[in-house]
Write a protein that holds these residues in place. Structure first.
Motif, PDB file in Angstrom:
ATOM      1  N   MET A 111      26.988   8.040 -36.054  1.00  0.00           N
ATOM      2  CA  MET A 111      26.152   6.960 -35.546  1.00  0.00           C
ATOM      3  C   MET A 111      25.668   7.263 -34.130  1.00  0.00           C
ATOM      4  N   ALA A 112      26.538   7.870 -33.312  1.00  0.00           N
ATOM      5  CA  ALA A 112      26.112   8.243 -31.959  1.00  0.00           C
ATOM      6  C   ALA A 112      24.992   9.279 -32.011  1.00  0.00           C
ATOM      7  N   THR A 113      25.098  10.222 -32.961  1.00  0.00           N
ATOM      8  CA  THR A 113      24.028  11.206 -33.126  1.00  0.00           C
ATOM      9  C   THR A 113      22.717  10.529 -33.510  1.00  0.00           C
ATOM     10  N   ASP A 114      22.810   9.555 -34.431  1.00  0.00           N
ATOM     11  CA  ASP A 114      21.602   8.832 -34.839  1.00  0.00           C
ATOM     12  C   ASP A 114      21.015   8.035 -33.664  1.00  0.00           C
ATOM     13  N   LEU A 115      21.890   7.468 -32.833  1.00  0.00           N
ATOM     14  CA  LEU A 115      21.389   6.729 -31.671  1.00  0.00           C
ATOM     15  C   LEU A 115      20.707   7.656 -30.670  1.00  0.00           C
ATOM     16  N   ILE A 116      21.273   8.844 -30.482  1.00  0.00           N
ATOM     17  CA  ILE A 116      20.635   9.798 -29.569  1.00  0.00           C
ATOM     18  C   ILE A 116      19.293  10.250 -30.121  1.00  0.00           C
ATOM     19  N   VAL A 117      19.234  10.441 -31.457  1.00  0.00           N
ATOM     20  CA  VAL A 117      17.949  10.782 -32.073  1.00  0.00           C
ATOM     21  C   VAL A 117      16.959   9.635 -31.900  1.00  0.00           C
ATOM     22  N   ALA A 118      17.463   8.392 -31.971  1.00  0.00           N
ATOM     23  CA  ALA A 118      16.579   7.239 -31.776  1.00  0.00           C
ATOM     24  C   ALA A 118      16.024   7.194 -30.356  1.00  0.00           C
ATOM     25  N   LEU A 119      16.792   7.707 -29.379  1.00  0.00           N
ATOM     26  CA  LEU A 119      16.281   7.757 -28.005  1.00  0.00           C
ATOM     27  C   LEU A 119      15.122   8.737 -27.855  1.00  0.00           C
ATOM     28  N   LYS A 120      14.994   9.646 -28.826  1.00  0.00           N
ATOM     29  CA  LYS A 120      13.900  10.621 -28.779  1.00  0.00           C
ATOM     30  C   LYS A 120      12.652  10.142 -29.512  1.00  0.00           C
ATOM     31  N   THR A 121      12.666   8.903 -30.010  1.00  0.00           N
ATOM     32  CA  THR A 121      11.507   8.393 -30.730  1.00  0.00           C
ATOM     33  C   THR A 121      10.321   8.269 -29.775  1.00  0.00           C
ATOM     34  N   PRO A 122       9.139   8.780 -30.153  1.00  0.00           N
ATOM     35  CA  PRO A 122       8.000   8.727 -29.219  1.00  0.00           C
ATOM     36  C   PRO A 122       7.618   7.306 -28.815  1.00  0.00           C
ATOM     37  N   GLY A 123       7.627   6.354 -29.760  1.00  0.00           N
ATOM     38  CA  GLY A 123       7.199   4.992 -29.441  1.00  0.00           C
ATOM     39  C   GLY A 123       8.343   4.069 -29.096  1.00  0.00           C
ATOM     40  N   LEU A 124       9.329   4.562 -28.387  1.00  0.00           N
ATOM     41  CA  LEU A 124      10.502   3.747 -28.051  1.00  0.00           C
ATOM     42  C   LEU A 124      10.122   2.644 -27.069  1.00  0.00           C
ATOM     43  N   LYS A 125      10.515   1.411 -27.401  1.00  0.00           N
ATOM     44  CA  LYS A 125      10.268   0.273 -26.513  1.00  0.00           C
ATOM     45  C   LYS A 125      11.460   0.057 -25.581  1.00  0.00           C
ATOM     46  N   LEU A 126      11.191  -0.735 -24.529  1.00  0.00           N
ATOM     47  CA  LEU A 126      12.226  -0.963 -23.522  1.00  0.00           C
ATOM     48  C   LEU A 126      13.424  -1.704 -24.112  1.00  0.00           C
ATOM     49  N   ALA A 127      13.163  -2.743 -24.888  1.00  0.00           N
ATOM     50  CA  ALA A 127      14.280  -3.520 -25.453  1.00  0.00           C
ATOM     51  C   ALA A 127      15.115  -2.663 -26.384  1.00  0.00           C
ATOM     52  N   ALA A 128      14.458  -1.876 -27.242  1.00  0.00           N
ATOM     53  CA  ALA A 128      15.199  -1.005 -28.157  1.00  0.00           C
ATOM     54  C   ALA A 128      15.970   0.061 -27.389  1.00  0.00           C
ATOM     55  N   GLY A 129      15.364   0.597 -26.331  1.00  0.00           N
ATOM     56  CA  GLY A 129      16.064   1.599 -25.531  1.00  0.00           C
ATOM     57  C   GLY A 129      17.302   1.031 -24.851  1.00  0.00           C
ATOM     58  N   LEU A 130      17.183  -0.187 -24.303  1.00  0.00           N
ATOM     59  CA  LEU A 130      18.337  -0.807 -23.650  1.00  0.00           C
ATOM     60  C   LEU A 130      19.449  -1.111 -24.655  1.00  0.00           C
ATOM     61  N   ARG A 131      19.061  -1.576 -25.864  1.00  0.00           N
ATOM     62  CA  ARG A 131      20.080  -1.827 -26.888  1.00  0.00           C
ATOM     63  C   ARG A 131      20.768  -0.534 -27.305  1.00  0.00           C
ATOM     64  N   THR A 132      19.990   0.511 -27.487  1.00  0.00           N
ATOM     65  CA  THR A 132      20.568   1.797 -27.904  1.00  0.00           C
ATOM     66  C   THR A 132      21.522   2.328 -26.845  1.00  0.00           C
ATOM     67  N   VAL A 133      21.131   2.254 -25.584  1.00  0.00           N
ATOM     68  CA  VAL A 133      22.005   2.725 -24.505  1.00  0.00           C
ATOM     69  C   VAL A 133      23.251   1.850 -24.410  1.00  0.00           C
ATOM     70  N   GLY A 134      23.080   0.537 -24.646  1.00  0.00           N
ATOM     71  CA  GLY A 134      24.252  -0.343 -24.634  1.00  0.00           C
ATOM     72  C   GLY A 134      25.249   0.005 -25.724  1.00  0.00           C
ATOM     73  N   TRP A 135      24.756   0.350 -26.935  1.00  0.00           N
ATOM     74  CA  TRP A 135      25.664   0.758 -28.006  1.00  0.00           C
ATOM     75  C   TRP A 135      26.330   2.084 -27.688  1.00  0.00           C
ATOM     76  N   ALA A 179      21.650   9.831 -17.445  1.00  0.00           N
ATOM     77  CA  ALA A 179      21.167  11.216 -17.522  1.00  0.00           C
ATOM     78  C   ALA A 179      20.819  11.601 -18.957  1.00  0.00           C
ATOM     79  N   LEU A 180      21.634  11.142 -19.918  1.00  0.00           N
ATOM     80  CA  LEU A 180      21.339  11.425 -21.325  1.00  0.00           C
ATOM     81  C   LEU A 180      20.032  10.775 -21.746  1.00  0.00           C
ATOM     82  N   PHE A 181      19.793   9.563 -21.284  1.00  0.00           N
ATOM     83  CA  PHE A 181      18.535   8.887 -21.615  1.00  0.00           C
ATOM     84  C   PHE A 181      17.346   9.659 -21.055  1.00  0.00           C
ATOM     85  N   LEU A 182      17.461  10.119 -19.805  1.00  0.00           N
ATOM     86  CA  LEU A 182      16.369  10.895 -19.207  1.00  0.00           C
ATOM     87  C   LEU A 182      16.126  12.188 -19.973  1.00  0.00           C
ATOM     88  N   VAL A 183      17.208  12.853 -20.363  1.00  0.00           N
ATOM     89  CA  VAL A 183      17.061  14.122 -21.100  1.00  0.00           C
ATOM     90  C   VAL A 183      16.389  13.888 -22.450  1.00  0.00           C
TER      91      VAL A 183
END
Length: 423
Positions: free
Chosen positions: A189-213, A233-237
């Motif tokens: 699940m963590a791998t899937d969340l990190i992949v979700a952080l790489k989504t081109p159309g990532l929104k702010l709310a979804a990004g904050l939820r993903t980082v919170g998880w 740092a992971l989010f920036l990368v």
């Protein structure tokens, strides 16, 4: 009289009651009667008895034969029975001793290994349903992770329950195995969340939820790692990798721009090309502007959430420094390196002005986040950047004044009222 007759006949003490009764009946009759009628009466009685015996033998000869055979076997059976009774009388004390030893060995207060294994088996049978529930946790976690949409909150609660069981029963092989499978599912699940952080159309709310998880997952998967340092740092990368992946899609245009650069280097006459380079730079700047603004703005929100959460419980001076202030420099360096390499290929002044204005818009966009790099264009040898900046600011000021005048001159149109009826 009957006794005297018995002695006379030589019966003596061996005469039974029947014989004595018969002798007594003889004594009551005269002797002549005996000589005439007694033999006949005895013959009749004998014949009657013979008939009775024959009828009895005909009717009951089999039970009589069996009884006779049974009585004959008693001579052999009774000694064997006596021997078995003697052996039983000798075995009863030994049985009593063995029963006492068994009760002593396998009593409730004993420490026998057999009793311990039996208690474990009974305990296992008693807790079979609970063990089945525990063994169903990893498949349930895997199903929750693979189900779309993923219920991250429920999945993390299940994983927290498994870790709580592991803390309560650290020596249980079953719980350790379940914990390993649960960690594998959470790692997926963590791998899937990190992949979700790489989504081109990532929104702010979804990004904050993903980082919170990820903030809830990371301390369990990697003990000792401070999530406040790692996750921003992971989010920036991840967002930088998304930007680089999107820019990599411009590879065909970049190859055409490289070919134009090589042709310009080989051309001895005045160069009038650069159309492919212009297309590449405009598309590059457009993608860079869109993604860079999103990266920096979302990263600031993510960084602010971690700083606020850490400063709520700790001293603000102990908060580790963020990587965000230096990250826009890296982004701007990526853009400036591309401009430094390919902008000299564009010789048409109108095209150059269009590209530089597009870069100024990008700088202004990042300037709202405190990362304006318009002044750095001077380091590229762009001589016309100052005039373009003045013109750009003049047009922006005029546009703001026009918008202000339009808003100030707006009047409210009264609504026509319905005619009143005549009185």
């Amino acid at each position: 009289m009957s006794e005297a007759l018995g002695d006379l006949l030589g019966l003596g003490q061996t005469a039974d009651a029947t014989a004595l009764a018969y002798l007594a009946s003889l004594a009551e009759h005269p002797a002549d009667t005996f000589r005439s009628s007694e033999p006949q009466r005895l013959a009749q009685a004998s014949h009657s008895l013979l008939l009775s015996v024959q009828a009895l033998s005909k009717r009951s000869h089999k039970p009589i034969v069996d009884s006779a055979a049974g009585h004959a076997s008693l001579r052999r059976t009774l000694p064997v029975l006596g021997q078995r009774i003697s052996e039983l009388s000798q075995a009863v004390p030994r049985l009593d001793t063995a029963a006492d030893a068994f009760s002593t060995t396998f009593g409730k207060t004993s420490e026998s290994k057999t009793i311990a294994r039996r208690k474990e088996a009974l305990r296992l049978l008693h807790n079979a349903e609970r063990l089945v529930d525990v063994m169903e946790l990893p498949p349930l976690l895997t199903s929750a992770v693979n189900t779309i949409p993923v219920s991250h909150s429920s999945t993390l609660d299940l994983h927290a329950h498994v870790r709580r069981l592991a803390s309560l029963y650290p020596r249980s092989p079953l719980v350790s195995s379940v914990l390993g499978e649960a960690d594998a599912a959470i790692r997926q699940m963590a791998t899937d969340l990190i992949v979700a952080l790489k989504t081109p159309g990532l929104k702010l709310a979804a990004g904050l939820r993903t980082v919170g998880w990820l903030k809830r997952i990371l301390p369990d998967l990697v003990p000792g790692v401070h999530s406040d340092d790692t996750l921003p740092a992971l989010f920036l990368v991840c967002r930088l990798m998304t930007l680089l992946t999107t820019l990599a899609a411009l590879e065909p245009l970049r190859e055409l721009a490289v070919e134009e650069r090589l042709r310009q280097a080989k051309s001895s006459s005045a160069w009038s090309g650069g159309q492919h380079t212009e297309r590449y730079l405009k598309r590059f700047i457009e993608i860079f502007r869109e993604h860079a603004f999103g990266i920096v703005s979302m990263s600031k929100n993510v960084d602010a959430s971690f700083i606020s959460s850490s400063s709520a419980g700790n001293n603000a001076l102990d908060t580790p420094p963020s990587t965000l202030p230096t990250f826009p420099l890296h982004l701007v360096g990526l853009l400036l390196d591309t401009l430094r390499t390919y902008l000299p290929n564009v010789k048409d002044q109108t095209s150059r002005d269009s590209i530089i204005i597009q870069v100024l818009y990008c700088a202004g966009s990042l300037g709202r986040l405190g990362a304006d790099f318009g002044l750095l264009l001077a380091a590229l040898g762009v001589n016309e950047w100052a005039d373009l900046v003045k013109r750009h600011r003049l047009l922006a000021g005029r546009l703001e004044s026009v918008i202000g005048d339009y808003r100030g001159n707006q009047v409210t149109i009264p609504t026509a009222s319905a005619p009143q009826p005549e009185t």
